[in-house]
Scaffold this motif. Structure first.
Motif, short mmCIF file in Angstrom:
data_model
loop_
_atom_site.label_atom_id
_atom_site.label_comp_id
_atom_site.label_asym_id
_atom_site.label_seq_id
_atom_site.Cartn_x
_atom_site.Cartn_y
_atom_site.Cartn_z
N LYS A 110 -11.13 -5.04 4.41
CA LYS A 110 -10.99 -4.32 5.68
C LYS A 110 -9.74 -3.44 5.65
O LYS A 110 -8.65 -3.92 5.37
CB LYS A 110 -10.92 -5.31 6.84
CG LYS A 110 -12.22 -6.05 7.03
CD LYS A 110 -12.31 -6.72 8.37
CE LYS A 110 -13.75 -7.11 8.64
NZ LYS A 110 -13.92 -7.73 9.94
N LYS A 111 -9.93 -2.18 5.98
CA LYS A 111 -8.81 -1.24 5.93
C LYS A 111 -7.75 -1.61 6.97
O LYS A 111 -8.07 -1.87 8.12
CB LYS A 111 -9.31 0.17 6.22
CG LYS A 111 -10.01 0.80 5.04
CD LYS A 111 -9.97 2.33 5.18
CE LYS A 111 -10.72 2.99 4.03
NZ LYS A 111 -12.12 3.32 4.40
N GLU B 89 -5.20 -0.16 9.24
CA GLU B 89 -4.90 1.17 9.77
C GLU B 89 -3.73 1.11 10.74
O GLU B 89 -3.19 0.05 11.01
CB GLU B 89 -6.15 1.73 10.43
CG GLU B 89 -7.21 2.06 9.39
CD GLU B 89 -8.61 2.13 9.97
OE1 GLU B 89 -9.28 3.13 9.76
OE2 GLU B 89 -9.04 1.16 10.63
N SER C 140 -9.74 -3.38 -4.97
CA SER C 140 -9.18 -3.97 -3.74
C SER C 140 -7.92 -4.77 -4.05
O SER C 140 -7.75 -5.32 -5.14
CB SER C 140 -10.22 -4.83 -3.03
OG SER C 140 -10.74 -5.78 -3.92
N ARG D 30 -1.70 3.78 -1.81
CA ARG D 30 -3.14 3.57 -1.67
C ARG D 30 -3.42 3.10 -0.25
O ARG D 30 -2.57 2.47 0.36
CB ARG D 30 -3.59 2.51 -2.67
CG ARG D 30 -4.94 2.78 -3.25
CD ARG D 30 -5.22 1.89 -4.42
NE ARG D 30 -5.14 0.46 -4.06
CZ ARG D 30 -5.18 -0.50 -4.96
NH1 ARG D 30 -5.25 -0.21 -6.24
NH2 ARG D 30 -5.14 -1.76 -4.59
N THR D 31 -4.61 3.41 0.26
CA THR D 31 -4.95 2.91 1.58
C THR D 31 -5.00 1.39 1.51
O THR D 31 -5.77 0.83 0.74
CB THR D 31 -6.33 3.42 2.03
OG1 THR D 31 -6.40 4.80 1.73
CG2 THR D 31 -6.52 3.17 3.51
N PRO D 32 -4.15 0.73 2.29
CA PRO D 32 -4.13 -0.73 2.19
C PRO D 32 -5.38 -1.34 2.81
O PRO D 32 -5.86 -0.87 3.84
CB PRO D 32 -2.88 -1.11 2.99
CG PRO D 32 -2.62 0.04 3.89
CD PRO D 32 -3.20 1.25 3.26
N ALA D 33 -5.90 -2.37 2.16
CA ALA D 33 -7.06 -3.09 2.70
C ALA D 33 -6.85 -4.57 2.51
O ALA D 33 -6.35 -5.02 1.49
CB ALA D 33 -8.33 -2.64 1.98
N TYR D 34 -7.23 -5.32 3.55
CA TYR D 34 -7.08 -6.78 3.50
C TYR D 34 -8.47 -7.37 3.42
O TYR D 34 -9.24 -7.26 4.36
CB TYR D 34 -6.34 -7.26 4.75
CG TYR D 34 -6.18 -8.76 4.88
CD1 TYR D 34 -6.10 -9.57 3.75
CD2 TYR D 34 -6.11 -9.36 6.12
CE1 TYR D 34 -5.94 -10.94 3.87
CE2 TYR D 34 -5.95 -10.72 6.25
CZ TYR D 34 -5.87 -11.52 5.12
OH TYR D 34 -5.72 -12.87 5.24
N GLY E 222 0.82 -1.20 0.00
CA GLY E 222 0.00 0.00 0.00
C GLY E 222 0.86 1.25 0.00
O GLY E 222 0.59 2.21 -0.73
N LYS F 247 -14.38 -3.87 12.22
CA LYS F 247 -14.43 -3.04 11.01
C LYS F 247 -15.56 -3.46 10.08
O LYS F 247 -15.91 -4.63 10.02
CB LYS F 247 -13.10 -3.15 10.25
CG LYS F 247 -11.96 -2.55 11.04
CD LYS F 247 -10.68 -2.57 10.26
CE LYS F 247 -9.54 -2.25 11.21
NZ LYS F 247 -8.44 -1.55 10.61
#
Lengths: 581, 194
Positions: free
Chosen positions: A423-424, A426, A535, A416-420, A411, A526
């Motif tokens: 789910k973000k 953070e 994604s 980019r905002t990482p998401a798994y 990310g 989350k």
């Protein structure tokens, strides 16, 4: 590296692959509080009885803090239970050899060792522990510490899979169900199989055999005409020690002892048991997060790292020790010091890679006598965090921490905002993930550094020079990583070694579990947005490569300097000089 | 405080009840089934002759006389002590290891009448992991065959045949390594197995 080795390696991976899905599907039923299994008619009443004894409502779930508190309280109670048994073994039953009480520091070390699924052994089973101590004090933890590991992995997977949830399951329900439906039935079947191969299961005093050649100069101590042959309830312990990736041998020589691992077939099955549940858990992961390709991607990353470890270790061990070749030892035989003829070089190298990829720690050969690079593989495997299939549960939750870190790093790279899986990821998630990794590093390197400059640390060494440093490094890696295998020349049964190794095991287990449970709890709450094109893909070759890279970079960067001073420099001394220690 | 007390209660109850199942019922069940289904193996695969125990077919025994096949060097106790298993645990650059192997090679060549440049099988001069390895490699056994035949005044071919009889192949044709059981072979040589 002969053809038979390649065939056995292919066979092993094939059988493991074929078992992954059925085990995963079964795990889903076991880890669902209301799940049904074919064992329900026999075990459902027992399960209900246990809930009644515990005064428990199995339908009530816990949030991550309650779950962790229950886990810690239970593990601590179990630790005290085993400590008491070891201290009191002289007044407890099933002690035909009349062993005295275990010393306080050794009892602490051993209780911590088994409660943390480590099974580091600063004692030799057949000359220290009664049958009762082994069968009750130790086997108890072989079952429950395995269940605890799987429970944590299940809680983390629930945290990833559940949208906007407060709870991650009920620890007591997971504990009871894993023991009843998974570990006990499988152990019973495999224990009997091991007996069919020659593993002993009895409560007799040690047998006395009249030696065929009584004048033999090598006769056992005190008696030149007889051989005392240790016995005991070995099969019941050997089955769960593998299945639960515990690894604590009934006998000092562990799975190299002919009574604990008599045939190549028993050896094959024991190796399979180590990876059975960890491999099935990757399928469980895929099914629970509704992305089976993700489960297989994690499996593939593990399989690739596994293959690499086996091949390097096998290559180094079949090359052998040039110092011995120079004396006239057949180079074609490879390095046979500390290995059994029935297993040979290949099955010893394969076993060493498996037992340290997982947090098992059983050994069928002596890692201390491996060639420098051959012995570095098990050491490095442990330092990577035992995430290659790994310990039961601990392998998966360790690998998922790396998944979170890999996604975070990627990310950062693409901005980019990482998401798994939607789910973000953070700041809080990354912090606890890093915490879980850092604790291991501090414990391994900190304790190793302390031991290698202190009197008590150096006093226990069996080898001098770089190999001595490897012995120390291996000891604290193995104890922190909850592996339990050893460069067994090191004598750890001294006050300071018992205490520091015991602490390393407790840190490595519980200080890692707490941040992981925090991660589980934070991910659970989350929201789960609908999957979009944007994604981050968590399957496919790119993801697998990034995941492997993250595991290797964290492991290599941290430990390479220490490895350079131990096994690597020893390798160059062995091949390029005449220096002996 | 209340939650601590309830966790304590759960913990104690769980430890005791799970201990009864996994440390009482489970090993007892395995014990009963094992003694019923595989009594000889569950009790140590012992080799008996007229009530006396000669050893176990799974556990190596020390032999030094020249009329017997010799097992591998052993680090269990004073050697083949089956109440104290273990390896030598010497590393590849250990002086002790190199010295021990050098001595072993010299002895092996001398007792078997081999020339000083004969390549020696690795298993003959290295200690096993358990110190109780019951086996040697076929290569090792065949190098010892002429000596045993000579000392016993037997035909070398007959001894070689006996070695082959006590050679175990790979399990299922692929697993592990071919190997010779030293104790069983020596007992057969003595004629005690009949």
């Amino acid at each position: 590296m002969n053809l038979y080795g390649w065939i056995q390696l292919a066979l092993y991976i094939l059988v493991l692959l074929l078992l992954t899905k059925p085990v995963g599907l079964y795990l889903i039923r076991v880890l669902d509080a209301g799940g049904r299994t074919f064992l329900d008619p026999a075990l459902r009443p027992v399960e209900r009885l246990l809930y009644r004894l515990l005064g428990l409502d199995p339908k009530k779930e816990q949030d991550w803090k309650q779950y962790t508190l229950s886990l810690l309280a239970f593990s601590f109670a179990g630790l005290l239970f085993t400590y008491a048994i070891l201290r009191l073994q002289h007044v407890l039953p099933l002690n035909p050899q009349g062993f005295g009480p275990v010393s306080p520091d050794l009892a602490f070390n051993t209780a911590a060792s088994f409660a943390t699924n480590t099974n580091w052994q600063n004692y030799a089973g057949e000359i220290t522990l009664s049958y009762f101590s082994q069968m009750v004090g130790l086997v108890f933890h072989n079952f429950v510490s395995a269940a605890v590991g799987i429970a944590v992995a299940a809680a983390l997977v629930r945290g990833i899979a559940r949208p906007s949830a407060k709870t991650v399951g009920n620890f007591w329900v997971d504990l009871v169900r894993l023991n009843l439906y998974l570990l006990l039935p499988l152990s019973t079947v495999f224990a009997l199989f091991l007996v069919s191969q020659g593993v002993v299961q009895n409560f007799k005093p040690y047998e006395k055999a009249t030696l065929v050649e009584p004048s033999n100069l090598q006769a056992p101590k005190n008696d030149s005409a007889a051989q005392t042959i240790a016995q005991g309830p070995t099969a019941s312990q050997a089955a769960i020690k593998m299945l639960g990736t515990n690894g604590g041998g009934f006998f000092n020589a562990n799975a190299s002892h002919p009574y604990e691992n008599p045939t190549p077939l028993s050896n094959f099955i024991q190796m399979l048991l180590i990876f059975l549940i960890p491999s099935g858990l990757t399928y469980y992961l895929g099914r629970k997060v509704k992305n089976q390709r993700h489960g297989w991607a994690v499996w593939s990353a593990m399989a690739i790292l596994f293959l690499a470890a086996v091949l390097v270790c096998w290559r180094a061990e079949s090359y052998g020790n040039p110092r011995l070749h120079a004396l006239g030892v057949d180079p074609a035989d490879g390095n046979m010091e500390g290995k059994e003829v029935r297993f040979g070089v290949f099955n010893s190298a394969l076993f060493a890679a498996i037992t340290t990829d997982a947090s098992c720690g059983a050994v069928n050969s002596m890692h201390d006598s491996f060639t420098p690079l051959g012995g570095m593989i098990p050491l490095f495997n442990i330092q990577l965090g035992e995430v290659v299939f790994g310990g039961v549960g601990s392998g998966l939750y360790g690998m998922l921490v790396f998944v979170v870190l890999a996604i975070f790093l990627t990310g950062l790279m693409v901005g980019r905002t990482p998401a798994y899986l939607g789910k973000k990821i953070e700041s809080y998630d990354v912090k606890v993930s890093v915490l879980a990794v850092i604790i291991l590093i501090f414990s391994i390197l900190g304790f190793s550094a302390w031991a290698s400059v202190s009197q008590w640390g150096l006093a226990g060494l069996n080898n001098a020079g770089p190999h001595g440093l490897s012995e120390i490094l291996y000891a604290y890696s193995s104890s922190t990583g909850n592996n339990g295998s050893a460069f067994a020349g090191l004598n750890g049964n001294t006050f300071w070694s018992n205490i520091t190794l015991g602490l390393a095991m407790l840190f490595g287990r519980f200080l890692m579990i707490v941040p992981i449970m925090a991660l589980a709890g934070n991910l659970a709450r989350k929201k789960l947005p609908p999957p979009s094109e944007a994604s981050f893909p968590v399957s496919g070759p790119m993801f697998i490569i990034i995941l492997i890279g993250t595991v290797l970079i964290v492991g290599a960067l941290t430990f390479l300097p220490a490895l350079a001073l131990g096994p690597i420099v020893e390798h160059f001394l062995m091949t390029g000089s005449g220096i002996l220690y | 405080m209340k939650i601590w007390l309830s966790e304590l209660r759960h913990s104690v109850a769980a430890v005791l009840s799970l201990a009864v199942i996994s440390c009482g019922i489970y090993p007892a069940a395995v014990w009963i089934l094992a003694q019923g289904l595989f009594p000889a193996k569950a009790n140590g695969s012992l080799v008996m002759r007229s009530g006396a125990i000669l050893g176990s077919r799974l556990i190596g025994q020390g032999f030094a006389e020249s009329k017997y096949f010799h097992p591998r060097p052993s680090a269990a106790g004073q050697g083949y002590d089956a109440s104290s298993s273990g390896g030598r645990n010497l590393g590849p650059t250990s002086k002790k290891l190199v010295d021990a192997v050098r001595q072993c090679i010299a002895d092996y060549r001398a007792e078997n009448n081999l020339s000083p440049d004969t390549i020696v099988p690795a298993d003959a001069v290295t200690a096993s992991a358990s110190g109780l390895d019951p086996h040697i490699s076929l290569k090792n056994a065949l190098l010892q065959t002429p000596r045993v035949a000579r000392v016993r005044g037997l035909d070398e071919k007959a001894v070689r045949k006996l070695v082959e009889t006590y050679t175990e192949g790979r399990d299922l044709g692929i697993l592990g390594e071919p190997r010779v059981n030293v104790l069983m072979l020596n007992l057969a040589l003595d004629g005690t197995l009949k």
